[in-house]
Design a protein around this motif. Structure first.
Motif, PDB file in Angstrom:
ATOM      1  N   ILE A  53      15.623   8.741   1.624  1.00  0.00           N
ATOM      2  CA  ILE A  53      14.787   7.909   1.822  1.00  0.00           C
ATOM      3  C   ILE A  53      15.272   6.264   0.781  1.00  0.00           C
ATOM      4  N   MET A  54      16.216   7.189  -0.513  1.00  0.00           N
ATOM      5  CA  MET A  54      16.485   6.539  -1.502  1.00  0.00           C
ATOM      6  C   MET A  54      18.010   5.785  -0.945  1.00  0.00           C
ATOM      7  N   LEU A  55      18.708   6.312  -0.500  1.00  0.00           N
ATOM      8  CA  LEU A  55      20.034   6.035  -0.335  1.00  0.00           C
ATOM      9  C   LEU A  55      20.019   4.718   1.167  1.00  0.00           C
ATOM     10  N   PHE A  56      19.048   5.326   2.247  1.00  0.00           N
ATOM     11  CA  PHE A  56      19.289   4.592   3.445  1.00  0.00           C
ATOM     12  C   PHE A  56      17.921   3.988   3.576  1.00  0.00           C
ATOM     13  N   VAL A  57      16.548   4.146   3.201  1.00  0.00           N
ATOM     14  CA  VAL A  57      15.232   3.543   3.328  1.00  0.00           C
ATOM     15  C   VAL A  57      14.349   2.473   2.347  1.00  0.00           C
ATOM     16  N   ASN A  58      15.002   1.089   2.411  1.00  0.00           N
ATOM     17  CA  ASN A  58      15.000   0.542   1.975  1.00  0.00           C
ATOM     18  C   ASN A  58      13.247  -0.653   2.047  1.00  0.00           C
ATOM     19  N   PRO A  59      12.402   0.532   0.692  1.00  0.00           N
ATOM     20  CA  PRO A  59      11.105  -0.386   0.695  1.00  0.00           C
ATOM     21  C   PRO A  59      10.378  -1.045   0.476  1.00  0.00           C
ATOM     22  N   ASN A  60      11.071  -2.635   0.729  1.00  0.00           N
ATOM     23  CA  ASN A  60      11.080  -3.559   1.544  1.00  0.00           C
ATOM     24  C   ASN A  60      10.705  -4.128   2.962  1.00  0.00           C
ATOM     25  N   SER A  61      11.173  -3.276   3.419  1.00  0.00           N
ATOM     26  CA  SER A  61      10.600  -2.748   4.902  1.00  0.00           C
ATOM     27  C   SER A  61       9.445  -2.719   4.952  1.00  0.00           C
ATOM     28  N   PHE A  62       8.549  -2.291   3.625  1.00  0.00           N
ATOM     29  CA  PHE A  62       6.987  -2.220   3.492  1.00  0.00           C
ATOM     30  C   PHE A  62       6.122  -2.757   3.288  1.00  0.00           C
ATOM     31  N   LYS A  63       6.866  -3.801   2.944  1.00  0.00           N
ATOM     32  CA  LYS A  63       6.021  -5.413   3.232  1.00  0.00           C
ATOM     33  C   LYS A  63       5.252  -5.874   3.755  1.00  0.00           C
ATOM     34  N   ASP A  64       5.525  -6.366   5.105  1.00  0.00           N
ATOM     35  CA  ASP A  64       4.836  -6.408   7.009  1.00  0.00           C
ATOM     36  C   ASP A  64       3.191  -5.581   5.860  1.00  0.00           C
ATOM     37  N   GLU A  65       3.380  -3.982   6.473  1.00  0.00           N
ATOM     38  CA  GLU A  65       2.777  -2.850   6.647  1.00  0.00           C
ATOM     39  C   GLU A  65       1.475  -2.469   5.314  1.00  0.00           C
ATOM     40  N   LEU A  66       2.238  -3.145   4.495  1.00  0.00           N
ATOM     41  CA  LEU A  66       1.243  -2.794   2.386  1.00  0.00           C
ATOM     42  C   LEU A  66      -0.226  -4.349   3.417  1.00  0.00           C
ATOM     43  N   GLN A  67       0.666  -5.397   3.936  1.00  0.00           N
ATOM     44  CA  GLN A  67       0.235  -6.927   3.218  1.00  0.00           C
ATOM     45  C   GLN A  67      -1.133  -6.463   4.368  1.00  0.00           C
ATOM     46  N   ASN A  68      -0.114  -5.602   5.976  1.00  0.00           N
ATOM     47  CA  ASN A  68      -1.720  -5.495   6.852  1.00  0.00           C
ATOM     48  C   ASN A  68      -2.522  -4.907   6.371  1.00  0.00           C
ATOM     49  N   VAL A  69      -3.066  -3.389   5.856  1.00  0.00           N
ATOM     50  CA  VAL A  69      -3.723  -2.921   4.914  1.00  0.00           C
ATOM     51  C   VAL A  69      -4.352  -3.746   3.969  1.00  0.00           C
ATOM     52  N   ALA A  70      -3.894  -4.145   2.726  1.00  0.00           N
ATOM     53  CA  ALA A  70      -4.545  -4.466   2.024  1.00  0.00           C
ATOM     54  C   ALA A  70      -5.472  -6.087   2.722  1.00  0.00           C
ATOM     55  N   LEU A  71      -5.261  -6.486   3.731  1.00  0.00           N
ATOM     56  CA  LEU A  71      -5.798  -7.454   4.476  1.00  0.00           C
ATOM     57  C   LEU A  71      -6.843  -6.405   5.525  1.00  0.00           C
ATOM     58  N   ASP A  72      -6.770  -5.541   6.377  1.00  0.00           N
ATOM     59  CA  ASP A  72      -7.637  -4.964   7.122  1.00  0.00           C
ATOM     60  C   ASP A  72      -9.055  -4.073   6.329  1.00  0.00           C
ATOM     61  N   LYS A  73      -7.748  -3.483   5.428  1.00  0.00           N
ATOM     62  CA  LYS A  73      -9.143  -2.330   3.880  1.00  0.00           C
ATOM     63  C   LYS A  73     -10.487  -3.033   3.508  1.00  0.00           C
ATOM     64  N   ALA A  74      -9.257  -4.295   2.833  1.00  0.00           N
ATOM     65  CA  ALA A  74     -10.267  -5.048   1.110  1.00  0.00           C
ATOM     66  C   ALA A  74      -9.891  -6.652   0.963  1.00  0.00           C
ATOM     67  N   ASN A  75      -9.611  -6.791   3.008  1.00  0.00           N
ATOM     68  CA  ASN A  75      -9.818  -8.590   2.781  1.00  0.00           C
ATOM     69  C   ASN A  75      -8.940  -9.215   1.855  1.00  0.00           C
ATOM     70  N   ILE A  76      -7.740  -8.578   1.202  1.00  0.00           N
ATOM     71  CA  ILE A  76      -7.504  -9.573   0.414  1.00  0.00           C
ATOM     72  C   ILE A  76      -5.837  -9.376   0.971  1.00  0.00           C
ATOM     73  N   ALA A  77      -5.442 -10.960   0.318  1.00  0.00           N
ATOM     74  CA  ALA A  77      -4.298 -11.405   0.813  1.00  0.00           C
ATOM     75  C   ALA A  77      -3.244 -11.223  -0.170  1.00  0.00           C
ATOM     76  N   LEU A  78      -2.232 -10.509   0.308  1.00  0.00           N
ATOM     77  CA  LEU A  78      -1.495  -9.895  -0.601  1.00  0.00           C
ATOM     78  C   LEU A  78       0.226 -10.434   0.172  1.00  0.00           C
ATOM     79  N   ARG A  79       0.539 -11.205  -1.977  1.00  0.00           N
ATOM     80  CA  ARG A  79       1.916 -11.649  -1.341  1.00  0.00           C
ATOM     81  C   ARG A  79       2.847 -11.168  -2.262  1.00  0.00           C
ATOM     82  N   LEU A  80       3.991 -10.431  -0.704  1.00  0.00           N
ATOM     83  CA  LEU A  80       4.834  -9.529  -2.433  1.00  0.00           C
ATOM     84  C   LEU A  80       6.649 -10.484  -1.985  1.00  0.00           C
ATOM     85  N   ASP A  81       6.489 -10.993  -2.120  1.00  0.00           N
ATOM     86  CA  ASP A  81       8.158 -12.248  -2.675  1.00  0.00           C
ATOM     87  C   ASP A  81       9.568 -11.788  -3.121  1.00  0.00           C
ATOM     88  N   GLY A  82       9.122 -10.929  -4.061  1.00  0.00           N
ATOM     89  CA  GLY A  82      10.392 -10.248  -5.041  1.00  0.00           C
ATOM     90  C   GLY A  82      10.103  -8.673  -4.544  1.00  0.00           C
TER      91      GLY A  82
END
Length: 747
Positions: A25-54
């Motif tokens: 996971i540390m070598l081959f999985v890029n955590p930035n690939s989960f940005k969209d998933e995190l943003q969708n969860v925040a939007l669906d569960k809490a009605n929060i628009a999450l901006r992850l530019d970094g």
């Protein structure tokens, strides 16, 4: 033993797989690939628009770490509430197996919070969720049929009732909030606040002290940036949380602040707060503050507080001490005009110590010690809060109130000369001053109507308006505009005064009633001290009933009405000798010169009694009587208090004087009463106030001469009548003798 070896190989294999999985996971999985998933969860569960530019960074062992950069948070359709440049979080993995949370650090860099309340009062940090009618209620458990056929709700299990949440052990090495910026904009109140702060907590653990450091710079203004208030705050303290007891402790607190604003009388205004310990117990609702010290503007306040049941039925005790300070310097710093005082050295040493206790209904201050320059006062006070009322007792000694009053303005010695030589501009100034005097109210009516309480005063050695009072005791009650002072007792000038005073401010015009009683006061030193007037001496006894109304000095004087009965014993009329005045009249009638230096300056008397009837400030004394050796005086006239003048006539009976031949009189003259006229202003020389009524003197002597001539003529007529009677009787006797002789010759 074979199964143990196999088990060890199984565990080792499992750990190897886990380590390989983590490494993968540390070598081959890029955590930035989960940005969209995190943003969708925040939007669906809490009605929060999450901006992850970094970028997102993570670690799994030995610390479960997370790093975020350039993140923004907002509710859908709103501006971003919060954003930060960088967030770091590190959690130890192995302590989690022991239900212990150990955090390496929590670090937020360049946190920005933008809070906005629009014109409709809607805040951008408040989640606008679905309406209650659209929320599906949770399903209820079906009722369970009992043996007797009735239905019962299922009973909660004992495990549910007994279960209690236990906080895990926590250890946070460091919490850092760097360069956090807060912006608050409220279009309803038209206010705007911005703040920049840094916060650092170290060694955060339950039941142990956390070193805490914070600094903040803030600015408050209206939406246009006007009327700005700027300041800085620095805080150092040790914070301890006790989760098991739901309590906290804050000790070694040092808070420093500095505030700047054009609206402040002192800018910058610096203050410092130190606290040894603040302890709060939530279940018991107790709050203890020990060693609170506040300093600002050279004021130093020390406080200790114990408060109980603060959230339900608050009760408290407190000890406060305000250190000595210079009130003149304080008022100058606050740009407040200094009060005009006769002594510029007053108000330079003031301090206060008091103990307080109370609850939501009553506050008691006992004892309360006040130091005012050279005077120490002790007081007890009970303040009722609903409705506001008080019971205050004040005692002290050695107070010179004249030092704190304005310097008296000296009047012109000769007002007539001043008026004749003044210009029109001066006259206009005088008129304006009179108008100002009329407009100035002596009694604050609204304040008096708001008073509701009781005040008792006992003071020794007090001076007011130059009156030396040995002891003053009064008891006053105030309620809805009616103020009574009963009794009012004072010991002064070898005598005493008792009075009952009533002030009625319930109407449009204040009314004052006074019932005075004076016993044995030496009137001469009192008049000298109070009015600089030296016209009479003696022990004074007085009773009376006085009434007046108005709210200015001249109005009160003009409205004064009532009656007094005055008795002055073993005294003298100072500066005037009535015998001398009578002798001057006698000498002038006789066209002789009187040696004035042969007479004393005063008129001693045994008693002076008179009833005084006062109508609209004018005192009339129709029954004046003065008894003295060789002198008796009666009088009648008027004394005008508004005009400070008198117009009086006395009738003086004297036995003459052997001091000067011009005043030697016979017994007939001693039976006369000679008229003297006293007329002038209180400010005039006493020797010039009274003088003989020459017209009256002339009439007295003319009438005396007429009586003497009439008596002389009557005496002569009586003598002539007696002579004629005697002559007639002699002639009758001679005729009788002659007739007897004739008769004898016949026989």
């Amino acid at each position: 033993m074979l199964w143990i070896k196999r088990l060890l190989w199984l565990v080792a294999g499992f750990l190897a797989v886990v380590l390989l999985l983590v490494a993968y996971i540390m070598l081959f999985v890029n955590p930035n690939s989960f940005k969209d998933e995190l943003q969708n969860v925040a939007l669906d569960k809490a009605n929060i628009a999450l901006r992850l530019d970094g970028d997102i960074g993570w670690s799994f062992y030995p610390w479960l770490g997370l790093e975020l950069e350039n993140v923004g948070v907002a509710f859908v359709g709103e501006t971003e509430v919060m954003q930060f440049d960088r967030a770091e979080f590190g959690l130890a993995v192995m302590p989690l197996l022991k239900q212990s949370i150990q955090v390496d650090k929590v670090r937020l860099v360049n946190l920005q919070a933008n809070l906005v309340v629009d014109a409709q009062g809607k805040a951008n940090w408040q989640y606008q969720g679905p309406a209650e009618s659209q929320v599906t209620p949770p399903p209820t458990q079906p009722a369970v049929a009992s043996v007797d056929g009735s239905s019962k709700a299922p009973a909660a299990s004992s495990s549910d009732n007994d279960a209690a949440f236990t906080l895990p052990e926590i250890h946070l090495e460091s919490l850092q909030i760097e360069n956090a910026k807060l912006s608050y904009r409220d279009e309803v109140s038209q206010q705007m606040v911005t703040a920049t702060t840094n916060v650092e907590l170290s060694n955060v653990q339950w039941d142990k002290a956390w070193p805490m450091v914070m600094d903040m710079a803030f600015k408050q203004s209206d939406l246009q940036g006007q009327n700005a208030l700027e300041g800085t705050v620095d805080l150092n303290a040790n914070l301890t949380l006790f989760p098991s007891r739901e309590a906290l402790s804050l000790d070694s607190v040092v808070l420093s602040t500095e505030v700047k604003s054009e609206a402040l009388p002192v800018s910058p205004l610096a203050a410092k707060l130190n606290v040894l310990n603040i302890a709060a117990d939530l279940p018991q609702e107790n709050l203890l503050i020990e060693g609170l010290a506040i300093s600002a503007l050279d004021l130093n306040l020390d406080v200790n507080v114990e408060a109980y049941q603060v959230l339900s039925e608050p009760e408290f005790t407190a000890v406060m001490s305000l250190g000595a300070f210079n009130a003149r310097e304080l008022l100058q710093k606050l740009n407040i005009e200094l009060p005009e005082t006769a002594d510029p050295e007053t108000l330079k040493n003031i301090s206060l110590d008091m103990s307080l206790e109370g609850d939501s209904r009553t506050i008691t201050a006992q004892p309360l010690s006040i130091v005012l320059d050279d005077t120490t006062m002790e007081a007890n006070a009970v303040i009722g809060l609903s409705p506001l009322n008080w019971d205050i007792r004040l005692a002290g000694a050695g107070l010179d109130l004249d030092r704190y009053l304005p310097e008296p303005v000296e009047e012109e010695a000769n007002e007539d000369t001043a008026v004749s030589t003044s210009s029109q501009a001066s006259g206009a100034t005088t008129a304006s001053n009179k108008e100002a005097g009329i407009a100035e109210e002596l009694i604050p009516m609204e304040l008096v109507r708001s008073l509701n309480g009781h005040i008792g005063v006992l003071f020794k050695d007090i001076k007011i308006k130059n009156l030396q009072i040995d002891e003053l005791e009064l008891d006053s009650t105030q309620k809805k505009g009616l103020v009574t002072v009963a009794p009012l007792n004072a010991t002064l000038y070898d005598g005493s005064v008792s009075a009952e005073v009533t002030l009625d401010a319930r109407g449009n015009v204040p009314k004052i009633d006074i019932l005075p009683a004076v016993k044995g006061i030496q009137i001469q030193p009192l008049l000298i001290d109070f009015m600089e007037m030296d016209k009479v001496s003696g022990a004074t006894y007085l009773t009376g009933d006085l009434h007046t109304q108005g709210n200015q000095v001249d109005t009160l004087m003009n409205a004064l009405n009532g009656d007094l009965l005055v008795d002055i014993r073993d005294g003298a009329l100072v500066g005037m000798n009535l015998t001398k005045s009578v002798c001057e009249g006698i000498a002038k009638v006789r066209n002789k010169t009187l040696n004035s230096d042969a007479f004393g300056e005063n008129t001693p008397f045994e008693t002076m009694t008179f009833p005084a009837h006062i109508v609209n400030g004018v005192v009339s004394t129709p029954g004046l009587k003065i008894q003295s050796v060789g002198l008796s005086v009666t009088g009648n006239g008027e004394i005008s208090l508004p005009n400070a003048s008198l117009d009086y006539q006395t009738n003086v009976g004297v036995s003459g004087s052997q001091l000067d031949d011009a005043c030697v009189v016979n017994e007939k003259v001693q039976q006369l009463t000679f008229p003297l006229i006293c007329r002038g202003n209180f400010s005039d020389d006493p020797a010039s106030l009274c003088g003989p009524d020459l017209v009256g003197f002339g009439k007295l002597f003319t009438d005396l001469a007429k009586e003497e001539i009439k008596a002389e003529l009557a005496e002569k007529a009586e003598a002539e009548k007696a002579r004629l009677k005697a002559k007639l009787e002699a002639e009758q006797d001679a005729l009788k003798d002659k007739l007897k002789n004739k008769l004898k010759s016949l026989f």
